[in-house]
Design a protein around this motif. Structure first.
Motif, short mmCIF file in Angstrom:
data_model
loop_
_atom_site.label_atom_id
_atom_site.label_comp_id
_atom_site.label_asym_id
_atom_site.label_seq_id
_atom_site.Cartn_x
_atom_site.Cartn_y
_atom_site.Cartn_z
N HIS A 155 -10.71 -4.74 3.86
CA HIS A 155 -11.10 -3.95 2.69
C HIS A 155 -9.99 -3.95 1.64
N GLU A 156 -8.76 -3.80 2.06
CA GLU A 156 -7.63 -3.78 1.13
C GLU A 156 -7.52 -5.10 0.39
N ARG A 176 -9.86 -1.33 13.76
CA ARG A 176 -9.64 -0.46 12.61
C ARG A 176 -8.62 -1.06 11.64
N GLN A 177 -7.56 -1.63 12.19
CA GLN A 177 -6.52 -2.20 11.33
C GLN A 177 -7.02 -3.44 10.59
N TRP A 223 -9.36 -2.33 7.84
CA TRP A 223 -8.61 -1.82 6.70
C TRP A 223 -8.02 -2.97 5.90
N ASP A 245 0.83 -1.21 0.00
CA ASP A 245 0.00 0.00 0.00
C ASP A 245 0.86 1.26 0.00
N GLN A 278 -10.41 -9.78 12.88
CA GLN A 278 -11.41 -8.79 13.27
C GLN A 278 -12.32 -9.33 14.38
#
Length: 502
Positions: A120-121, A113-114, A117, A44, A87
């Motif tokens: 989603h990534e 949050r991580q 992310w 990323d 998660q």
């Protein structure tokens, strides 16, 4: 702006073939942790640099056996499940720590949050594998890609014919994934034996990496090896060891997140390093704000170290010099939680300090080429020789691998038709010859697992040889088909390309 000199960062991505071969504390768990915590954030970062129009930011090595796993449908499903489970573990921790230290509650929120992310990534960019993500980075010029031999063998201990085949297979595999053969390689374990540069030249390899002591510490330029046109780059240990050395380095700072201490009910890592001798139950809770300040401090220290080193080289040589620092990609995020943030800070601050940041290719274009050198037998391992891979602790593995290669070359026959049994025979041989098994045994890091993997592939190889020699081709074909699903998709691995004379 006056240029202080040139800095090259080389990061090497490698894990042995782990799919279908177990879970925690080894096997697929290693792969999925590194994927989620290192490969996703590092890629990323590079993608964002490419969008900014930056070129030649760093040199990235990807071992073919890892690239195969990151493209493999089984592994893609596995890491997707793993990130989803991450998660869920964060949500469980938030419930469990609801009335605990506020720092633990914030850690659970940060993990949510991580992991969100990462999910989603993965689902938006990685769902078809690594190659579609990697190729735009290569095509945009933001990175220089290094390849290597298939399955990461310790090349000096290979028969020259097997060595040539492993290298050609690895380079061909990379070409099949990104559309071109790499011009450079990260030689596995930086292992070198005099004369290997001729193999490299024959394979089209123009440059490779060695450890600094192989050049007696004079790493300020690339050097032609012997009378060849193949160039070697030496890792600058004075600079590299600021980050990670056998004894110290930034990741050991007390405020960074501790890699080894787990909250076992959730599987999360809630502790700071605190101290090397502090038992897990006495470690302080991790505080991101303190860690972020340490990142800034260590990035500034590293930039200062590079600038001082380059200035000393300019004073010594009367011209700008070169510094090459090299690390495993897995350091950034997996072993060192704050590593990606440090990496971003350094790659941003170095140009501001007057340092040209580029790739190995860019260093050559800038003229950093010195006089020819005769390299000694060497590696990056303990003693900078071969003891990690051919020492007394692994003498039995060395003998077994020598006999395996002898048997392989005696069993294969010239053929104009591709033979899946012969392909699988070679595949099992290359996996048995991986340098990782000897390394793990010598370093006593999951040594039993390493011995099991080496013996498993050797036994499969021997069974196929016995069936071939007995003429039972039908059974050999059935077994080869079943094993192929476990041993990984090396489409470029063609046994007909093994040189049987030489």
């Amino acid at each position: 702006m006056t240029r202080e000199g040139t800095f090259c960062l080389v990061v090497h991505s490698h894990l042995p073939w782990l799919a279908h071969h177990g879970s925690w504390p080894v096997g697929e768990e290693w792969l999925y942790q590194a994927w989620a915590h290192s490969y996703l954030p590092v890629v990323d970062l590079l993608r964002r640099y490419a969008e900014q129009g930056r070129e030649d930011v760093l040199t990235l090595g990807v071992t073919p056996v890892l690239a195969a796993q990151l493209d493999d449908p089984y592994c893609l499903r596995g890491v997707h499940d793993w990130i989803g489970n991450w998660q869920l573990r964060a949500h469980y921790a938030a419930t469990r720590w609801q009335r605990s230290d506020p720092r633990l509650r914030e850690l659970a929120a940060a993990e949510h949050r991580q992991s969100a992310w990462a999910l989603h990534e993965f689902e938006t960019r990685w769902r078809h594998g690594f190659s579609p993500v990697l190729r735009p980075l290569v095509d945009s010029g933001v990175i220089e890609l290094l390849g290597g031999p298939a399955t990461h063998p310790f090349q000096p201990l290979l028969d020259q014919r097997v060595r040539a085949f492993a290298l050609d297979t690895g380079l061909a595999d990379t070409a099949s994934r990104i559309g071109r053969r790499p011009a450079g390689i990260w030689a596995p374990e930086c292992g070198y034996s005099p004369g290997m540069e001729r193999d490299y030249a024959a394979a089209g390899v123009q440059r490779f990496l060695v450890d600094g002591p192989a050049l007696h510490g004079d790493t300020a330029a690339a050097r032609p090896v012997g009378d060849s046109e193949v160039l070697c780059f030496g890792r600058d240990l004075e600079v590299t060891y600021r980050v990670w050395s056998p004894k110290a380095g930034y990741p050991g700072d007390a405020v960074y997140r501790d890699f080894h201490t787990f909250d076992h009910p959730s599987g999360l890592k809630p502790s700071a390093v605190t101290g090397r001798s502090v038992p897990p139950e006495q470690k302080r809770p991790y505080e991101p704000e303190l860690a972020a300040e340490a990142v800034r401090r260590h990035a500034a220290d590293f930039v200062d170290t590079v600038v001082r080193r380059l200035r000393s080289l300019r004073e010594r040589d009367g011209k700008p010099g070169l510094v090459v620092a090299a690390y495993d990609t897995e350091l950034f995020g997996h072993w060192w939680h704050e590593g990606p943030a440090w990496l971003d800070a350094v790659l941003t601050a170095l140009p501001e300090a007057g340092v040209r940041v580029t790739t190995l290719r860019g260093a050559l274009e800038a003229g950093h080429v010195g006089e020819p050198v005769d390299l000694p037998a060497s590696s990056w391992g303990s003693g900078k020789d071969w003891r990690v891979w051919d020492g007394e602790q692994v003498a039995d593995l060395v003998r077994s691998n020598t006999e395996l290669q002898r048997t392989l070359l005696a069993t294969l026959r010239p053929s104009e038709v591709r033979d899946p049994v012969a392909d699988q025979l070679v595949r099992e041989a290359l996996l048995a010859l991986s340098s990782d098994w000897a390394f793990m045994v010598t370093k006593d890091s999951a040594a039993d697992y390493a011995r099991h993997r080496a013996s498993t592939h050797t036994a499969r190889f021997s069974h196929l040889v016995d069936l071939i020699n007995s003429g039972d081709r039908a059974k050999a074909a059935d077994i080869a088909r079943d094993l192929r699903s476990e041993d990984g998709p090396f489409g470029a691995l063609d046994a007909r390309r093994v040189p049987l004379t030489g």
